[in-house]
Structures are given as structure tokens and as C-alpha cells.
Motif scaffolding. Structure first.
Motif, PDB file in Angstrom:
ATOM      1  N   THR A  74       0.884  -1.194  -0.020  1.00 40.86           N
ATOM      2  CA  THR A  74      -0.022  -0.405  -0.354  1.00 40.86           C
ATOM      3  C   THR A  74       0.510   1.441  -0.068  1.00 40.86           C
ATOM      4  O   THR A  74       1.158   1.588   0.680  1.00 40.86           O
ATOM      5  CB  THR A  74      -1.397   0.004   0.901  1.00 40.86           C
ATOM      6  N   GLY A  75       0.528   2.106  -1.285  1.00 38.61           N
ATOM      7  CA  GLY A  75       1.013   3.680  -1.105  1.00 38.61           C
ATOM      8  C   GLY A  75       0.979   4.586   0.313  1.00 38.61           C
ATOM      9  O   GLY A  75      -0.343   4.237  -0.142  1.00 38.61           O
ATOM     10  N   ILE A  76       1.798   4.309   0.912  1.00 36.90           N
ATOM     11  CA  ILE A  76       1.201   5.591   2.364  1.00 36.90           C
ATOM     12  C   ILE A  76       0.641   6.472   2.459  1.00 36.90           C
ATOM     13  O   ILE A  76      -0.412   6.516   3.047  1.00 36.90           O
ATOM     14  CB  ILE A  76       2.325   5.105   3.675  1.00 36.90           C
ATOM     15  N   HIS A  77       1.302   7.239   1.086  1.00 34.50           N
ATOM     16  CA  HIS A  77       0.688   9.239   0.707  1.00 34.50           C
ATOM     17  C   HIS A  77      -0.171   9.213   0.235  1.00 34.50           C
ATOM     18  O   HIS A  77      -0.949   9.671   0.540  1.00 34.50           O
ATOM     19  CB  HIS A  77       1.369   9.684  -0.057  1.00 34.50           C
ATOM     20  N   TYR A  78      -1.475   7.845  -0.364  1.00 35.86           N
ATOM     21  CA  TYR A  78      -3.012   7.334  -0.736  1.00 35.86           C
ATOM     22  C   TYR A  78      -3.586   7.697   0.005  1.00 35.86           C
ATOM     23  O   TYR A  78      -5.080   8.192  -0.206  1.00 35.86           O
ATOM     24  CB  TYR A  78      -2.771   6.796  -1.391  1.00 35.86           C
ATOM     25  N   ARG A  79      -3.830   7.379   1.174  1.00 34.24           N
ATOM     26  CA  ARG A  79      -4.229   7.417   2.810  1.00 34.24           C
ATOM     27  C   ARG A  79      -4.051   7.281   4.235  1.00 34.24           C
ATOM     28  O   ARG A  79      -2.905   7.221   3.718  1.00 34.24           O
ATOM     29  CB  ARG A  79      -5.126   5.859   2.622  1.00 34.24           C
TER      30      ARG A  79
END
Length: 285
Positions: A74-79
Motif C-alpha cells: 500500500t502506498g502510504i501517501h494515498y490514504r
């Protein structure tokens, strides 16, 4: 060694992906199944179709009973990590404790820029990621979490109900950066994913991770280690086994086989037979 599979939800369809997971759920050599977290296809035509990873994974978790499930990663900056923590707890409950929480600092400039989601410099990405790891762990394991960071601020924040895996679902960090990624992995993760590469590179990164663990007094054996191996369009199952065996000789625990689109259930049994015949794994059969 154990084996898993990955169906990136790019250049495919729900009708193609679903049967893969349902069939693999009945094949004991596959321990887990994984999607990814991108909104555009990667390493191909970025204008093609791509299903959102977490929604897709939730549906796949409902369509299976045995497989462990995860987004790699999971790309942490997306959520916001508080949102992600609530998502993770809900999916851990829905899947009856089968979630692996895969996270990473994020890297895709094209989709981030298109959506106006700030990615930032490499340093900013990892500073934010390190904060997010602490926020996630707190919300997944504590009654309330307060945090005052540069990127995230929480005050007596709650995340209820929590999932059945306690203190929290295993956190899998993907990446190979020696100064930041592997140091953060040593502190926060229970599972490290090596994206892929030759055994010599894997062994060097493994040793760097062990060194970071030693710095904080952690036994590196506490971390499960996985890596991607790719099944090509030519369906060369022997090549997959050879790559997995070479990584296994250097300490790999879990080989995650990237299945090529268009996804086809016909690859599952021949791959499983090759795995069984290799002697690399012991099943419950």
C-alpha cells in the motif's frame, strides 16, 4: 520455503481475477494471495485498466476461506494512516484474521501527479512513512493513540473494533533501500518483501536488514522474508522453481509468484505440481 501468488489488478478484469483466487484457495501449496496498490498500470501502458487494490482484495477475501490476503504494498501517501488502520481492522475482521498489512513509502510520480496527491522528495516520503508506521501500529493495537508529528497529528484517536489478529495484523514492508526502508522495516515490520532480483543482491539486503535489527536488539529471525518471482507468458514453471530455489538458499521464507495477465486458472495446477515436485516445500496433503 512457502509459496504464494500475486494477481496485480492491472490489464485484467474482475471476471479473470476471481476464478484464480477461488481455485487457488483449494490448492494447499499457495499460502497467500496478493494484489497491488496502484491506480494506473505500472511497467506497461499506463492508460490501461487497473482495479483499486483494497476494494478488490476485500471482495477476494469474501470469495475465499483459507488464503491469507494482502496488498503488496500500500502506498502510504494515498490514504491517511488513520483511514488505513480502520480499513485494515475491518478487513481483518471480514477475512477472519487472514490479513497481511503491506505498506511502503510510495513512488509512483505519474499517478500521484495526475491526482494531485503530494508525493514529495525521497526524504519527505520516508519521513512521512516512518511517522505512518507509528500511527498505524498505535491505532491497530492501542485503545487510543495520540501523535504529534510533522505529517500526522492525532489526539486520543480510536480505531474500533480491532481485528482478531493481535496485537495487530502482520505488517509487511516492501522495498530495499538500505538506509531508510530496511531500518524502518527492522523497527516496525514482521515481514519484509524484497521486490525481486538476483540472489546476491537479496543476500546483501538481508544482511543489511539483520544489521539494522542488531542495532535495536531485535532478532532478525522474527521477520518473515518474501520476494517476487515472475511467471512469464511462456509459462516456464521450471524457471520459477530455479529462481525460488536460488533465493531460498539465501534464506527466503516465502516466494510470491507474479502471475501474468491475462489471468488464467490453467497456470495454477502445473505451477503447484512443479512446486511439489521441487521438494522446496512441505504441504499438508
Amino acid at each position: 520455503m512457502r509459496f504464494a501468488f500475486k494477481t496485480s489488478p492491472q490489464n485484467t478484469s474482475w471476471a479473470q481475477m476471481l476464478p484464480i483466487w477461488q481455485a487457488a484457495d483449494d490448492i494447499d501449496v499457495y499460502e497467500s494471495g496478493w494484489t497491488f496498490d496502484h491506480f494506473y498500470p505500472i511497467f506497461s501502458d499506463s492508460t490501461g485498466p487497473c482495479l483499486e487494490g483494497w476494494v478488490t482484495l476485500t471482495a477476494l477475501a469474501q470469495a475465499t476461506k483459507r488464503l491469507r490476503v494482502g496488498v503488496l504494498v500500500t502506498g502510504i501517501h494515498y490514504r491517511h494512516p488513520a483511514v488505513l488502520a480502520n480499513m485494515a481492522s475491518a478487513l481483518d475482521i471480514i477475512s477472519n484474521g487472514r490479513l497481511e498489512l503491506g505498506i511502503g513509502a510510495g513512488w509512483n510520480e505519474e499517478e500521484s501527479g495526475a491526482y494531485g496527491i503530494e508525493l514529495g522528495s525521497v526524504k519527505e516520503r520516508f519521513d512521512r512513512f516512518e511517522e505512518a508506521c507509528e500511527v498505524l501500529t498505535g491505532l491497530l493495537s492501542q485503545k487510543t493513540t495520540s501523535f504529534d508529528g510533522k505529517y500526522y497529528q492525532l489526539k486520543d484517536a480510536r480505531n474500533e473494533p480491532k481485528g482478531p489478529q493481535q496485537p495487530h495484523p502482520p505488517i509487511c514492508i516492501g522495498g530495499s533501500g538500505e538506509r531508510r526502508t530496511l531500518r524502518i522495516t527492522a523497527r516496525w515490520a514482521q515481514h519484509w518483501n524484497f521486490v525481486g532480483g538476483p540472489p546476491e543482491e537479496f543476500a546483501r539486503k538481508r544482511d543489511v536488514l539483520a544489521s539494522h535489527c542488531a542495532d535495536i536488539g531485535r532478532d532478525p529471525k522474527e521477520l518473515m522474508i518474501s520476494a517476487h518471482v515472475r511467471l512469464g507468458q511462456d509459462r516456464d514453471y521450471a524457471k520459477v522453481i530455479d529462481e525460488a530455489a536460488a533465493l531460498g538458499a539465501e534464506g527466503l521464507d516465502l516466494a510470491i509468484v507474479y502471475l501474468p495477465p491475462p489471468h488464467d486458472t490453467a497456470v495454477l495446477e502445473p505451477l503447484a505440481e512443479a512446486i511439489r515436485d521441487s521438494g522446496l516445500t512441505v504441504t499438508n496433503a
